[in-house]
Design a protein around this motif. Structure first.
Motif, PDB file in Angstrom:
ATOM      1  N   HIS A 234     -34.342  16.566 -16.119  1.00 10.54           N
ATOM      2  CA  HIS A 234     -33.853  15.909 -14.904  1.00 10.54           C
ATOM      3  C   HIS A 234     -34.650  14.635 -14.689  1.00 10.54           C
ATOM      4  CE1 HIS A 234     -33.499  15.371 -10.447  1.00 10.54           C
ATOM      5  NE2 HIS A 234     -32.248  15.659 -10.734  1.00 10.54           N
ATOM      6  N   SER A 235     -33.937  13.509 -14.513  1.00 12.43           N
ATOM      7  CA  SER A 235     -34.637  12.229 -14.401  1.00 12.43           C
ATOM      8  C   SER A 235     -33.660  11.197 -13.836  1.00 12.43           C
ATOM      9  CB  SER A 235     -35.098  11.791 -15.796  1.00 12.43           C
ATOM     10  OG  SER A 235     -35.943  10.672 -15.729  1.00 12.43           O
ATOM     11  N   PRO A 236     -34.158  10.096 -13.279  1.00 14.40           N
ATOM     12  CA  PRO A 236     -33.237   9.019 -12.899  1.00 14.40           C
ATOM     13  C   PRO A 236     -32.665   8.354 -14.148  1.00 14.40           C
ATOM     14  CG  PRO A 236     -35.427   8.674 -11.941  1.00 14.40           C
ATOM     15  CD  PRO A 236     -35.550   9.783 -12.933  1.00 14.40           C
ATOM     16  N   GLN A 237     -31.416   7.898 -14.078  1.00 12.59           N
ATOM     17  CA  GLN A 237     -30.875   7.123 -15.195  1.00 12.59           C
ATOM     18  C   GLN A 237     -31.672   5.825 -15.310  1.00 12.59           C
ATOM     19  OE1 GLN A 237     -26.661   6.888 -15.937  1.00 12.59           O
ATOM     20  NE2 GLN A 237     -26.236   8.680 -14.663  1.00 12.59           N
ATOM     21  N   GLY A 238     -31.928   5.413 -16.545  1.00 10.83           N
ATOM     22  CA  GLY A 238     -32.836   4.299 -16.757  1.00 10.83           C
ATOM     23  C   GLY A 238     -32.154   2.969 -17.014  1.00 10.83           C
ATOM     24  N   GLU A 239     -30.832   2.984 -17.231  1.00 17.86           N
ATOM     25  CA  GLU A 239     -30.146   1.755 -17.652  1.00 17.86           C
ATOM     26  C   GLU A 239     -28.740   1.707 -17.046  1.00 17.86           C
ATOM     27  OE1 GLU A 239     -31.924   2.025 -22.242  1.00 17.86           O
ATOM     28  OE2 GLU A 239     -29.811   2.428 -21.849  1.00 17.86           O
ATOM     29  N   GLY A 240     -28.225   0.479 -16.996  1.00 16.81           N
ATOM     30  CA  GLY A 240     -26.801   0.292 -16.746  1.00 16.81           C
ATOM     31  C   GLY A 240     -26.353   0.495 -15.312  1.00 16.81           C
ATOM     32  N   LYS A 241     -25.073   0.782 -15.159  1.00 14.69           N
ATOM     33  CA  LYS A 241     -24.405   0.817 -13.858  1.00 14.69           C
ATOM     34  C   LYS A 241     -25.044   1.799 -12.882  1.00 14.69           C
ATOM     35  CE  LYS A 241     -19.864   2.045 -12.003  1.00 14.69           C
ATOM     36  NZ  LYS A 241     -18.504   2.508 -12.316  1.00 14.69           N
ATOM     37  N   TRP A 242     -25.478   2.941 -13.379  1.00 15.69           N
ATOM     38  CA  TRP A 242     -26.023   3.974 -12.499  1.00 15.69           C
ATOM     39  C   TRP A 242     -27.537   4.092 -12.632  1.00 15.69           C
ATOM     40  CZ3 TRP A 242     -21.315   7.522 -13.827  1.00 15.69           C
ATOM     41  CH2 TRP A 242     -20.264   7.225 -12.939  1.00 15.69           C
ATOM     42  N   ILE A 243     -28.186   2.961 -12.876  1.00 16.68           N
ATOM     43  CA  ILE A 243     -29.646   2.960 -12.988  1.00 16.68           C
ATOM     44  C   ILE A 243     -30.256   3.522 -11.691  1.00 16.68           C
ATOM     45  CG2 ILE A 243     -29.924   0.573 -12.139  1.00 16.68           C
ATOM     46  CD1 ILE A 243     -32.147   0.217 -14.254  1.00 16.68           C
ATOM     47  N   GLY A 244     -31.205   4.403 -11.858  1.00 14.00           N
ATOM     48  CA  GLY A 244     -31.879   4.994 -10.700  1.00 14.00           C
ATOM     49  C   GLY A 244     -31.225   6.249 -10.153  1.00 14.00           C
ATOM     50  N   VAL A 245     -30.016   6.585 -10.610  1.00 19.18           N
ATOM     51  CA  VAL A 245     -29.306   7.748 -10.071  1.00 19.18           C
ATOM     52  C   VAL A 245     -29.882   9.031 -10.704  1.00 19.18           C
ATOM     53  CG1 VAL A 245     -27.082   8.926  -9.914  1.00 19.18           C
ATOM     54  CG2 VAL A 245     -27.197   6.432  -9.672  1.00 19.18           C
ATOM     55  N   PRO A 246     -30.360   9.959  -9.873  1.00 17.57           N
ATOM     56  CA  PRO A 246     -30.908  11.205 -10.424  1.00 17.57           C
ATOM     57  C   PRO A 246     -29.845  11.948 -11.233  1.00 17.57           C
ATOM     58  CG  PRO A 246     -31.395  11.013  -8.082  1.00 17.57           C
ATOM     59  CD  PRO A 246     -30.420   9.930  -8.401  1.00 17.57           C
ATOM     60  N   SER A 247     -30.221  12.405 -12.412  1.00 14.41           N
ATOM     61  CA  SER A 247     -29.234  12.992 -13.320  1.00 14.41           C
ATOM     62  C   SER A 247     -29.862  14.085 -14.172  1.00 14.41           C
ATOM     63  CB  SER A 247     -28.667  11.905 -14.255  1.00 14.41           C
ATOM     64  OG  SER A 247     -28.095  10.847 -13.507  1.00 14.41           O
ATOM     65  N   ILE A 248     -28.989  14.987 -14.602  1.00 18.20           N
ATOM     66  CA  ILE A 248     -29.396  15.966 -15.618  1.00 18.20           C
ATOM     67  C   ILE A 248     -29.049  15.361 -16.973  1.00 18.20           C
ATOM     68  CG2 ILE A 248     -29.034  18.297 -16.511  1.00 18.20           C
ATOM     69  CD1 ILE A 248     -27.606  18.810 -13.694  1.00 18.20           C
ATOM     70  N   PHE A 249     -30.019  15.287 -17.845  1.00 17.88           N
ATOM     71  CA  PHE A 249     -29.784  14.774 -19.195  1.00 17.88           C
ATOM     72  C   PHE A 249     -29.668  15.943 -20.167  1.00 17.88           C
ATOM     73  CE2 PHE A 249     -30.385  10.148 -19.050  1.00 17.88           C
ATOM     74  CZ  PHE A 249     -30.821  10.007 -17.734  1.00 17.88           C
ATOM     75  N   ILE A 250     -28.574  15.953 -20.907  1.00 13.07           N
ATOM     76  CA  ILE A 250     -28.368  16.952 -21.963  1.00 13.07           C
ATOM     77  C   ILE A 250     -28.363  16.171 -23.273  1.00 13.07           C
ATOM     78  CG2 ILE A 250     -26.833  18.722 -22.900  1.00 13.07           C
ATOM     79  CD1 ILE A 250     -25.599  18.832 -19.979  1.00 13.07           C
TER      80      ILE A 250
END
Ligand code: SF4
Length: 226
Positions: free
Chosen positions: A8-24
């Motif tokens: 779980h981390s903020p998105q690091g790039e692009g349109k949704w930069i900073g949005v908390p997300s689950i990375f799979i």
């Protein structure tokens, strides 16, 4: 499917930069970029075999709306179709990170495409260099992805000379809306990113594109699980 990591981390790039997300993060890739920042999913693929049920069970611990399916190249396996369908049914907003060389029948709210340019070829490995160059540019896949999904195109720019190839690329694909194109600096430290960002901002303005920071590298460097 082979899973390298889930976090779980903020998105690091692009349109949704900073949005908390689950990375799979899936493991396995059909390309071999020399600069790959996740070699444990490409050059030396490693991970744990997980069923889609097990992945869904694992991510249930996170109270998080956004899910990013990344790699490696998540589109190398048909199982990504079932995974994204299940994520959609669970109400997730899905981003797929892909190099745009393979089509699968997936659900995605944002198809995040990072085309690989000639600066990605692993020239020191002739066998892989040949395979990589034969696979890295698949026009029919790019056309289909941008027709079927909301999208962003992200280019990693190492040197000013790369800008000519990016311009030629965009001229080859007039159906790409440049408002959805992000130029991002290559680099594994904040200093490297900042140095390139200085000239990249003006170049992006002239090309009618956007720039994107690479926040995860600025904050944590090139480490796993961020
Ligand atoms: S496409 Fe992505 S995961 Fe595959 S080798 Fe290139 S940078 Fe690594």
């Amino acid at each position: 499917m082979l899973i390298s990591e889930i976090f779980h981390s903020p998105q690091g790039e692009g349109k949704w930069i900073g949005v908390p997300s689950i990375f799979i993060r899936t493991s396995g890739c059909n390309l071999r970029c020399w600069f790959c920042d996740t070699p444990y999913t490409s050059w030396e693929p490693e991970g744990e075999k997980m069923s889609v049920d097990a992945i869904m069970e694992h991510i249930a611990q996170y109270d998080c709306e956004h899910a990013v399916v990344t790699g490696g190249e998540p589109m190398v396996t048909h199982e990504v179709e079932t995974l994204t369908q299940r994520l959609h049914t669970a109400g997730k907003v899905i981003t797929i990170e892909t190099a745009g060389t393979i089509l699968q029948d997936v659900r995605a709210d944002l198809m995040s495409i990072s085309p690989k340019l000639s600066n990605s070829t692993p020239v020191k490995d002739p066998a892989w260099a040949h395979r990589h160059d034969a696979r890295r540019d698949q026009p029919h896949v790019i056309h289909e992805l941008i027709k079927q999904y909301p999208y962003q195109i992200k280019f990693v720019v190492d040197q000013r000379e790369d800008l000519h190839e990016i311009e030629a690329y965009l001229e080859r694909y007039p159906d790409i809306d440049r408002a959805h194109v992000y130029l991002m600096p290559q680099g594994t430290t904040a200093e490297m990113l900042n140095e390139r960002m200085d000239w990249l901002q003006e170049a992006a303005k002239q090309a009618g594109c956007q720039v994107s920071r690479r926040m995860h590298i600025e904050l944590w460097g090139n480490v796993r699980g961020k």
